[in-house]
Motif scaffolding. Sequence first.
Motif, short mmCIF file in Angstrom:
data_model
loop_
_atom_site.label_atom_id
_atom_site.label_comp_id
_atom_site.label_asym_id
_atom_site.label_seq_id
_atom_site.Cartn_x
_atom_site.Cartn_y
_atom_site.Cartn_z
N GLU A 65 0.80 -1.14 0.06
CA GLU A 65 0.11 0.05 0.06
C GLU A 65 0.79 1.08 0.16
N ASP A 131 -7.30 -7.01 3.18
CA ASP A 131 -8.24 -6.64 4.43
C ASP A 131 -7.86 -6.60 5.61
N THR A 133 -5.12 -4.70 6.20
CA THR A 133 -4.74 -3.43 6.54
C THR A 133 -5.99 -2.29 7.35
N ALA A 134 -7.21 -2.89 7.09
CA ALA A 134 -8.44 -2.24 7.72
C ALA A 134 -8.01 -2.33 9.15
N GLU A 182 -7.93 6.48 6.66
CA GLU A 182 -7.85 5.29 6.14
C GLU A 182 -8.66 4.10 6.61
N ARG A 186 -11.30 1.96 4.50
CA ARG A 186 -11.16 0.58 4.37
C ARG A 186 -12.22 -0.14 4.86
N ALA A 193 -13.21 -6.77 5.68
CA ALA A 193 -12.45 -5.72 6.36
C ALA A 193 -13.08 -5.37 7.71
#
Length: 261
Positions: A65, A131, A133-134, A182, A186, A193
């Motif tokens: 990302e 997912d 990252t969320a 963010e 997300r 997520a």
Amino acid sequence: MSAATGFDVRAYMRDPLQLRPTDLDLPALGDLGPAALEALTRLEAAERALLHRMRDFLVTPTHAESRVTAFLTTWAYEQHWLVQTLGAVLAANGRAAGEDRVTALGRLRRARDERLGPLLGAVSSNLLGADVTAAQMITSRLDTEVLADSYRRLGAAEPRLAATTGAAVQLKERHLAFFTAEARARLAAGPGARRLARIAVSRWQWPGTRYVARGTRTRPAAEVRAALLGLDQGSEGGVAALRGPSGTRSVRTALARIGRG
């Protein structure tokens, strides 16, 4: 790099906030009271732990990302100097920073965790996919919010630290803006997520609880309870804006669970 969420990452990278020991009148910050010193010690340990955890993020799908990794480059720079500054205030009061007070047993446990933890986390996170990252963004938001709250209360309790804690809050508010934007974007992307975010929040721990001076990996429950006094209301209010898409109603529950030890 500055699109979708409204947070301008390029502008943030061009203008890092630097809170350095040389910015402070350290002799004037000597002889702080026991309560202020304990709070500073806890905050220094928490901020140092966040540096380790963000490093671990970069062995997960989050490393792909570009927006997040660009932000974290400047975030780590700001975080490094914040840790150094807190350590300098502690040193001015004759107290070693947390990293220097770990016992031999603690160092062995830390070495094991630092070698195996990122590897195991990377395997599981890569299986989960993007997912994850969320979940990382919402727990980072929670970390940042409770730390900002701590700086505000410390500055109010010890006027000599008001300028230092005020600068730390300013830094944290920028971090909070990024993680909030963010996380919201997300979490709205899909049920996967949101599911991972709920799990992450339910397992969230106060930043810095893994390593303490006594060489153990878990901060004593009583100390955590003291750190959390008064924080549940502030954190719940701040996360309320994310409750719709994320279903993170468990934030207050997570704080209460940790407070019970």
